[in-house]
Design an enzyme around this catalytic site. Sequence first.
Site, PDB file in Angstrom:
ATOM      1  N   CYS B 147       0.796  -1.244   0.000  1.00 44.06           N
ATOM      2  CA  CYS B 147       0.000   0.000   0.000  1.00 44.06           C
ATOM      3  C   CYS B 147       0.820   1.280   0.000  1.00 44.06           C
ATOM      4  CB  CYS B 147      -0.962  -0.003   1.188  1.00 44.06           C
ATOM      5  SG  CYS B 147      -0.188  -0.404   2.757  1.00 44.06           S
ATOM      6  N   HIS B 240      -2.947   6.546   3.917  1.00 49.05           N
ATOM      7  CA  HIS B 240      -1.558   6.655   4.361  1.00 49.05           C
ATOM      8  C   HIS B 240      -1.008   8.023   3.955  1.00 49.05           C
ATOM      9  CE1 HIS B 240      -1.736   2.637   5.595  1.00 49.05           C
ATOM     10  NE2 HIS B 240      -0.953   2.038   4.745  1.00 49.05           N
TER      11      HIS B 240
END
Lengths: 348, 348, 348, 348
Positions: B147, B240
């Site tokens: 990710c 994120h």
Amino acid sequence: MVDVGVLGATGMVGQRFIELLDKHPEFEIKVLTASPRSEGKPYEEAAKWYLQSKMPESVKDIKVVGTDPSKVGDVDILFSALPADIAAKVEPKFAEEYVVASNASAMRMEPDVPLVIPEVNPDFLDLIEIQQKRRGWDGFIVTNPNCSTIALTLTLKPIHDQYTIKRVYVATMQAVSGAGYNGVPSMAIIDNIVPYIGGEEEKIETETLHLLGELEDGKVTPAHFGISASCHRVPVLDGHTEAVFIELEEEFEIDDIKKIMEEFQGIPQKLELPSAPEKPIIVREEEDRPQPRMDRDESNGMAVTVGRLRRDVAFENSLRYVLVGHNTIRGAAGASILNAELINEIIF
Amino acid sequence: MVDVGVLGATGMVGQRFIELLDKHPEFEIKVLTASPRSEGKPYEEAAKWYLQSKMPESVKDIKVVGTDPSKVGDVDILFSALPADIAAKVEPKFAEEYVVASNASAMRMEPDVPLVIPEVNPDFLDLIEIQQKRRGWDGFIVTNPNCSTIALTLTLKPIHDQYTIKRVYVATMQAVSGAGYNGVPSMAIIDNIVPYIGGEEEKIETETLHLLGELEDGKVTPAHFGISASCHRVPVLDGHTEAVFIELEEEFEIDDIKKIMEEFQGIPQKLELPSAPEKPIIVREEEDRPQPRMDRDESNGMAVTVGRLRRDVAFENSLRYVLVGHNTIRGAAGASILNAELINEIIF
Amino acid sequence: MVDVGVLGATGMVGQRFIELLDKHPEFEIKVLTASPRSEGKPYEEAAKWYLQSKMPESVKDIKVVGTDPSKVGDVDILFSALPADIAAKVEPKFAEEYVVASNASAMRMEPDVPLVIPEVNPDFLDLIEIQQKRRGWDGFIVTNPNCSTIALTLTLKPIHDQYTIKRVYVATMQAVSGAGYNGVPSMAIIDNIVPYIGGEEEKIETETLHLLGELEDGKVTPAHFGISASCHRVPVLDGHTEAVFIELEEEFEIDDIKKIMEEFQGIPQKLELPSAPEKPIIVREEEDRPQPRMDRDESNGMAVTVGRLRRDVAFENSLRYVLVGHNTIRGAAGASILNAELINEIIF
Amino acid sequence: MVDVGVLGATGMVGQRFIELLDKHPEFEIKVLTASPRSEGKPYEEAAKWYLQSKMPESVKDIKVVGTDPSKVGDVDILFSALPADIAAKVEPKFAEEYVVASNASAMRMEPDVPLVIPEVNPDFLDLIEIQQKRRGWDGFIVTNPNCSTIALTLTLKPIHDQYTIKRVYVATMQAVSGAGYNGVPSMAIIDNIVPYIGGEEEKIETETLHLLGELEDGKVTPAHFGISASCHRVPVLDGHTEAVFIELEEEFEIDDIKKIMEEFQGIPQKLELPSAPEKPIIVREEEDRPQPRMDRDESNGMAVTVGRLRRDVAFENSLRYVLVGHNTIRGAAGASILNAELINEIIF
């Protein structure tokens, strides 16, 4: 006992000053100042207490006075928790007569004002004499750095002493208390990060090099390695976390770095100043430490905790670590108090 | 319509697959697999739905089967949301017969398995032929990166195309959803940061260079600049955030970097793949963006938002920025789906 | 010194036992038990320390043993932090020989097992003799109530002593620590509330009436007012908050209620038991207190803080207030320890 | 299309108005007002956008005007997101000429101002004629209740229609957005609860009875059951949660209560008003719902979700449930818009 006062006593950092000074073996709070609308009120009424500790009994009945040199009376040291803009105006006036140990950023980069971390550059206090002479003051101003700078610089100092630092990159994850009680709305930070703190990156970059610089002939020559910061606000109450990447000129062993950090001590430790942590840097071995909630109160909030110290194989002679320091204790009120303790010991 | 299945359909990423596939114009979910204890149950009963969207009606009555090639029946593509250890064992078995678009890390670094971001290295899909030949499979495995790697690499790609990257430092502030629904206890992360995510730094460092490398004669030669990561878990649900520091070989103008990021497009945009964001990178000018809660859903979670793009004066030819990408959409399920869309378009 | 042990010493409540016992003037930890996979390991290695205080030096080297009466050796009191299902099986075995002061719910409602809050119903300890006789044990089991019940019942006790309670409605807002370290995933609770805690409402409703009941002829007759609870998990680390609505039979003055709460004391205060708070109930006047983060540590976590005490004009003879109590100190480990201190004083 | 404006367009609720009106089939935003320092600026520049959706393109270039009847020009309806003190002063002036659909509390309890939830008491709109006559206005003011009142009253209405309510106790757990963007500092609410929201309990108690009252001969007679509220701020961004305890006069079956909630509809549903949820009340069966993060957006934030509907055995004819409603949509901007839609349909 030395009689002291706190300028800007009702805010977050002002309250930390009071909390730390309440149990202090050398300093005794005699005066508290605040903005005009608090003037005349007992402190208990003037301030809404934000800390988890209780408001010390000793200050509850002190009548708050205005932040004005004519009102603080007969004290020796004034701790300043003033906002930068107000500090710029009034700290010089106080310094005509009083010793001002300031956490404000206003005067930090003045060439004749010592910006000091006692473990790092206590010799910068020599500027006091120059300051007093040049400005004709009976008192003087001594300042401590920005909260994130203090923690970073403490950990760089032992490395800087033994090696030649070439580069420092630092990404900070800063607690909301750093912005003051009303600084960060909950709507801004729950389930979120704000990747910007006004002026913070510049302060880290400038102050760190200044602190690690050399004082010669009354002038500070900053250290000259490259340093770059990226600052972020995170949903943490207290304790700044910083991810640090360093490149050195020389080869090194990680164990040596660890050793010099753990063994690092400065004048405050040698003089056993009341607020000095036994070890300014605590090195932890667990892979998931330091953490702000778990490590911010280390050594009463006066030590910086380092963890994840590891070689950075991507670059020559490089290492990485993460640090946590308490931003309103070691990074603010505690820093000013340690400065004052050093002054009290070696100057008074 | 292409018939598809989801391996490991009850977890966080499995649910994102279902959410994204439910509205998909080309793919239709026919089979869902899970661990033995869910077998035979309708999906509605087998899974506790974690997402804020509602469980799609279309999957509620699908009977969950075991994660076993003999049980998935007649479908064309299988999306894998399996944990790495299980993926290592079963994905190769599925690939004997099926196309496996995997979000698992198990097979990513196998030399004949394409690790692909469609905007970055679509040509790596040429490895499929080699993979099938070498392994004697009728199907094949294609993987997407970790990710935090996807978001970083998407932003590095346009720079890498025009300049010579010398160094990348990245500090991540990663959402708790990245660890799965039960991955991060609330006791660990409220008012806290955990400065460690197992294996994450290595994945970023290895996968990024691999993705930006060259495929020649059936072999990937990684890009060869230095890259160093420090990874941190923060109290954010999704999205994120990454603070990126880059040094280039050549001089540059910030406006040029901004322009190549904003104009960056890849094959998914040219082919107008259903999940492709119009712009893979959104550059924001506000000083306090990107923020995970505000920007993670940009372009349905498929674009990466970049902000605070600024020169880094501490070092030659250097720049800094902050990025936010949705870790379970662009960083996981959406990444696998975009891979499958590309395969569907150019291979099937 | 009385030698003691902790059953289930590695979990959240087990750690609170250790933290509180480490500084204890009467009790000394000699044995720590845990599940088989920790057996034989020094405690430092067996347990990941969750609390903000540091793991006490005194327990680091204690070798953890299995939770088995044959392994705990020569101690006088065993504090039980075991999960209910395990407690149900092993506590009776331990009680054949040892005094078991248990925080587990398993045995609380057994007719011959005292469920005790020392300030509320110390006379229930008379059940010990009956318990020992009936079961043929040399030791015995004494239990403390559920975390949210303790705080509520402490505040009801002085009212119950002076007035006739007709109705109690309580809505709880409970901290995540109450579910154990891994009990509440961060994905479940950040920016959220979970309006359900298994078994909690029943425990509050049953245990409160039991505690305020009468022990006569070896049997407890519960108090017989109506009590209804609604329980909610909130994103708070420690400290349960409860909104309480009470209807009385008699007329009252709010100032009288405040007075009887503030003046309330029980046997622990009279005997000056080491863990007894000076005042079991602290009444605060500020309109925005109590708050869990600010008030949970009141009197070392052993007092309950009450605020917003006000008449409820909607109903006859009614009042409302909000309380905060520390759920793992006064509501768990501290409760068991206070029970043991009372036993140590009056029975041993 | 009906031309509309938003008074106080830059705050949290003002932004919700804009978000909801942007896609509205009947209303078109023509004017936006704000405080003097925003006057003359395009909205894009005047407002920092707080919502996760993007600022609608349609309002970016609208020049903000002062909140003054002489400046809003030719529009039909003005939605008021003004603070109560300003609303008290200016709404009557606007009402001389314009229809004001207000979310402010200032005028709610005026005897000739309809306080309306369209599903609950649409007939109160009859007060408009009285209001216009008495005050000599060409326009008029219609108001919606406080955020926590709306959600509660919607769920009480079907019960009130079929049974005689004797008592209602409600404990609220309210989102920080209810206090406006800057209303709750993060320092106040991370890892904490604040058990006080100024004026909120009184609003719930007064407005609920008013809404469920009878309008006869131009006067509202409030419903006359007892209602008591305790209000708490929790670390949740959006969505108020309320624990409700109700005592009825008559016997009932839980299934009947569930049925009348699920089948409950009002005029908005019959008229198919654009913002009307298909079902005003959604009843969920899962034991851990409703949850604010998961259920606040139900039916675009316009439905209230009820769960944990259960008999309260402690008291005769009693039941309990938990509800979640979106405080700035159904509880504020959406409420005013639904009022305006009803007016547009039946009056214009």
